[in-house]
Design a protein around this motif. Sequence first.
Motif, PDB file in Angstrom:
ATOM      1  N   ASP A  55       3.903   0.373  -1.651  1.00 43.85           N
ATOM      2  CA  ASP A  55       3.250  -0.248  -0.510  1.00 43.85           C
ATOM      3  C   ASP A  55       2.312   0.734   0.174  1.00 43.85           C
ATOM      4  O   ASP A  55       2.171   1.892  -0.231  1.00 43.85           O
ATOM      5  N   ASN A  56       1.655   0.249   1.223  1.00 40.27           N
ATOM      6  CA  ASN A  56       0.671   1.047   1.932  1.00 40.27           C
ATOM      7  C   ASN A  56       1.265   2.360   2.434  1.00 40.27           C
ATOM      8  O   ASN A  56       0.669   3.432   2.285  1.00 40.27           O
TER       9      ASN A  56
ATOM     10  N   ALA B  82      -4.779  -8.491  -0.173  1.00 33.85           N
ATOM     11  CA  ALA B  82      -5.881  -9.429  -0.091  1.00 33.85           C
ATOM     12  C   ALA B  82      -6.806  -9.047   1.053  1.00 33.85           C
ATOM     13  O   ALA B  82      -6.442  -8.283   1.947  1.00 33.85           O
ATOM     14  N   ASN B  83      -7.999  -9.597   1.022  1.00 37.46           N
ATOM     15  CA  ASN B  83      -8.957  -9.402   2.091  1.00 37.46           C
ATOM     16  C   ASN B  83      -9.181 -10.731   2.800  1.00 37.46           C
ATOM     17  O   ASN B  83      -8.874 -11.797   2.251  1.00 37.46           O
ATOM     18  N   PHE B  84      -9.724 -10.686   4.009  1.00 39.96           N
ATOM     19  CA  PHE B  84     -10.015 -11.915   4.738  1.00 39.96           C
ATOM     20  C   PHE B  84     -10.860 -12.876   3.908  1.00 39.96           C
ATOM     21  O   PHE B  84     -10.646 -14.088   3.924  1.00 39.96           O
ATOM     22  N   THR B  85     -11.831 -12.331   3.202  1.00 41.43           N
ATOM     23  CA  THR B  85     -12.766 -13.173   2.463  1.00 41.43           C
ATOM     24  C   THR B  85     -12.152 -13.787   1.206  1.00 41.43           C
ATOM     25  O   THR B  85     -12.811 -14.578   0.524  1.00 41.43           O
ATOM     26  N   ASP B  86     -10.915 -13.431   0.896  1.00 39.48           N
ATOM     27  CA  ASP B  86     -10.232 -14.069  -0.230  1.00 39.48           C
ATOM     28  C   ASP B  86      -9.730 -15.468   0.125  1.00 39.48           C
ATOM     29  O   ASP B  86      -9.248 -16.194  -0.746  1.00 39.48           O
ATOM     30  N   PHE B  87      -9.844 -15.834   1.407  1.00 40.98           N
ATOM     31  CA  PHE B  87      -9.319 -17.115   1.874  1.00 40.98           C
ATOM     32  C   PHE B  87     -10.426 -17.941   2.521  1.00 40.98           C
ATOM     33  O   PHE B  87     -11.420 -17.395   2.999  1.00 40.98           O
ATOM     34  N   GLU B  88     -10.217 -19.247   2.523  1.00 41.69           N
ATOM     35  CA  GLU B  88     -11.147 -20.150   3.194  1.00 41.69           C
ATOM     36  C   GLU B  88     -10.623 -20.413   4.597  1.00 41.69           C
ATOM     37  O   GLU B  88      -9.647 -21.144   4.775  1.00 41.69           O
ATOM     38  N   TRP B  89     -11.243 -19.798   5.578  1.00 43.92           N
ATOM     39  CA  TRP B  89     -10.768 -19.852   6.958  1.00 43.92           C
ATOM     40  C   TRP B  89     -11.329 -21.046   7.711  1.00 43.92           C
ATOM     41  O   TRP B  89     -12.462 -21.468   7.479  1.00 43.92           O
ATOM     42  N   GLN B  90     -10.519 -21.566   8.616  1.00 44.96           N
ATOM     43  CA  GLN B  90     -10.953 -22.592   9.554  1.00 44.96           C
ATOM     44  C   GLN B  90     -11.003 -21.977  10.948  1.00 44.96           C
ATOM     45  O   GLN B  90     -10.195 -21.098  11.274  1.00 44.96           O
TER      46      GLN B  90
ATOM     47  N   PRO C 239      -1.957 -16.023   6.015  1.00 46.99           N
ATOM     48  CA  PRO C 239      -1.130 -16.085   4.799  1.00 46.99           C
ATOM     49  C   PRO C 239      -0.467 -14.748   4.515  1.00 46.99           C
ATOM     50  O   PRO C 239      -1.021 -13.685   4.858  1.00 46.99           O
ATOM     51  N   PRO C 240       0.686 -14.752   3.889  1.00 44.25           N
ATOM     52  CA  PRO C 240       1.427 -13.505   3.655  1.00 44.25           C
ATOM     53  C   PRO C 240       0.642 -12.448   2.896  1.00 44.25           C
ATOM     54  O   PRO C 240       0.776 -11.252   3.173  1.00 44.25           O
ATOM     55  N   ALA C 241      -0.195 -12.869   1.933  1.00 46.84           N
ATOM     56  CA  ALA C 241      -0.905 -11.902   1.097  1.00 46.84           C
ATOM     57  C   ALA C 241      -1.847 -11.020   1.895  1.00 46.84           C
ATOM     58  O   ALA C 241      -2.127  -9.881   1.502  1.00 46.84           O
ATOM     59  N   LEU C 242      -2.341 -11.509   3.026  1.00 48.71           N
ATOM     60  CA  LEU C 242      -3.313 -10.732   3.794  1.00 48.71           C
ATOM     61  C   LEU C 242      -2.681  -9.506   4.442  1.00 48.71           C
ATOM     62  O   LEU C 242      -3.352  -8.505   4.677  1.00 48.71           O
ATOM     63  N   VAL C 243      -1.396  -9.569   4.740  1.00 56.02           N
ATOM     64  CA  VAL C 243      -0.724  -8.435   5.395  1.00 56.02           C
ATOM     65  C   VAL C 243       0.345  -7.819   4.501  1.00 56.02           C
ATOM     66  O   VAL C 243       1.162  -7.021   4.965  1.00 56.02           O
ATOM     67  N   ALA C 244       0.352  -8.178   3.229  1.00 55.91           N
ATOM     68  CA  ALA C 244       1.351  -7.644   2.305  1.00 55.91           C
ATOM     69  C   ALA C 244       1.269  -6.126   2.250  1.00 55.91           C
ATOM     70  O   ALA C 244       0.195  -5.548   2.101  1.00 55.91           O
ATOM     71  N   GLY C 245       2.413  -5.472   2.416  1.00 51.93           N
ATOM     72  CA  GLY C 245       2.469  -4.015   2.325  1.00 51.93           C
ATOM     73  C   GLY C 245       2.143  -3.288   3.601  1.00 51.93           C
ATOM     74  O   GLY C 245       2.304  -2.075   3.676  1.00 51.93           O
ATOM     75  N   LEU C 246       1.677  -4.008   4.625  1.00 57.07           N
ATOM     76  CA  LEU C 246       1.373  -3.372   5.904  1.00 57.07           C
ATOM     77  C   LEU C 246       2.597  -3.445   6.805  1.00 57.07           C
ATOM     78  O   LEU C 246       3.275  -4.475   6.861  1.00 57.07           O
TER      79      LEU C 246
ATOM     80  N   GLY D 123       6.794 -14.904   5.125  1.00 56.86           N
ATOM     81  CA  GLY D 123       5.770 -13.927   5.466  1.00 56.86           C
ATOM     82  C   GLY D 123       4.552 -14.490   6.161  1.00 56.86           C
ATOM     83  O   GLY D 123       3.694 -13.730   6.633  1.00 56.86           O
ATOM     84  N   THR D 124       4.432 -15.805   6.223  1.00 62.32           N
ATOM     85  CA  THR D 124       3.312 -16.400   6.958  1.00 62.32           C
ATOM     86  C   THR D 124       3.393 -15.957   8.415  1.00 62.32           C
ATOM     87  O   THR D 124       4.464 -15.950   9.019  1.00 62.32           O
ATOM     88  N   LEU D 125       2.257 -15.593   8.966  1.00 62.61           N
ATOM     89  CA  LEU D 125       2.238 -14.864  10.230  1.00 62.61           C
ATOM     90  C   LEU D 125       1.408 -15.569  11.296  1.00 62.61           C
ATOM     91  O   LEU D 125       0.296 -16.026  11.032  1.00 62.61           O
ATOM     92  N   LEU D 126       1.976 -15.651  12.500  1.00 63.67           N
ATOM     93  CA  LEU D 126       1.217 -15.993  13.700  1.00 63.67           C
ATOM     94  C   LEU D 126       0.872 -14.689  14.401  1.00 63.67           C
ATOM     95  O   LEU D 126       1.752 -13.898  14.728  1.00 63.67           O
TER      96      LEU D 126
END
Length: 360
Positions: free
Chosen positions: A64-65, A105-113, A204-211, A261-264
């Motif tokens: 991890d990070n 993952a990076n922010f741009t890996d997802f389609e944000w609303q 999504p969990p992947a965006l903060v995985a390992g942090l 892992g989904t995060l608010l």
Amino acid sequence: MTNESPQRFHAEYKVIGGKLVVADVETDGRTITGVKISGDFFLEPEEAYFDLAPALVGAPVSADNAALRARVDEALAGHGPALAMHGFSSADIATVVRRALGSAANFTDFEWQLIRPMVLPTEMNVALDEVLLTEVAEGRRRPTLRFWEWEDTATVIGAFQSFVNELRPEGIEKHGVKVVRRISGGGAMFMEGGNCITYSMFVPPALVAGLDYEESYVFLDQWVLAALSSLGVEAFYKPINDISSTGGKIGGAAQKRLGDGTLLHHATMSYDIDADKMVEVLRIGEAKISDKGVASAKKRVDPLRSQTGEAREAIIDVMAQTFTSRYGAHEDTYTEAELEQARTLVAEKFGTEKWTHRVP
């Protein structure tokens, strides 16, 4: 028996407010067997550069990070006070390596609303945080950033705060304050309509995985710091979850994670708060008073208004534009089903004495 060909990976990471860091990584499927770190960063002494790659070779691909960062820090420690890293850090090296390996993952890996402000009672805003967190976790909604809007005077307390220890009943009654308990931890927020800026992100969990928690706060709010910078505010994170500036504290963030892992992640920043009223409502001890910037006789706490000279709506618009330009968000709105779920939660949970006083 033939040797398997090494697996090769490449990733680039632009440090917000810093430089580009690039990683080319080779693995045998289990461990990192080769690394090249490059970019337009600055590193002194020059010899330190040649310690970066060897520090990472031999690390598990699942590291991890924190583990990767520790390797780099240990390798660079020998350079002592002479070491100077400009435009990047060991954490950024770890992030780009993890990204190369597909574990970050990076922010741009997802389609944000993006949902712009819509006036709602404070308990509805709190309820929508739970609704949208669940919707993102279950795949019915894409990752989302939303801005709150409200007209009431409220205090939103953390999930684990004591009602009686944090609030003054006489102040609540005097000023007609609505008290709402949220699902995330952290401290109380005094929120008069029009005097704060609040946003929530459903991640999504992947965006903060390992942090770890501290790293995730800084990472998720880089766009906020960039937006404030464009408005002339030199903002930065003060661990773990305070957004501060050269002019003092601006606000604070809080998080809630589901089992998957989904995060608010949400934050409230002061635009123009009546400090006298706030201390009549909140039980703020001496240790917190100086931190909140209300120790003086000032009538208001107005870091964003005074530091930007901009209307609150204009600041929100800059924040929305900054997020959209960086991450390609599409504007959206709440569905009627989401609003109905929130109304139900207000009636059954967030608007009840049982929930509000669950920690007496």
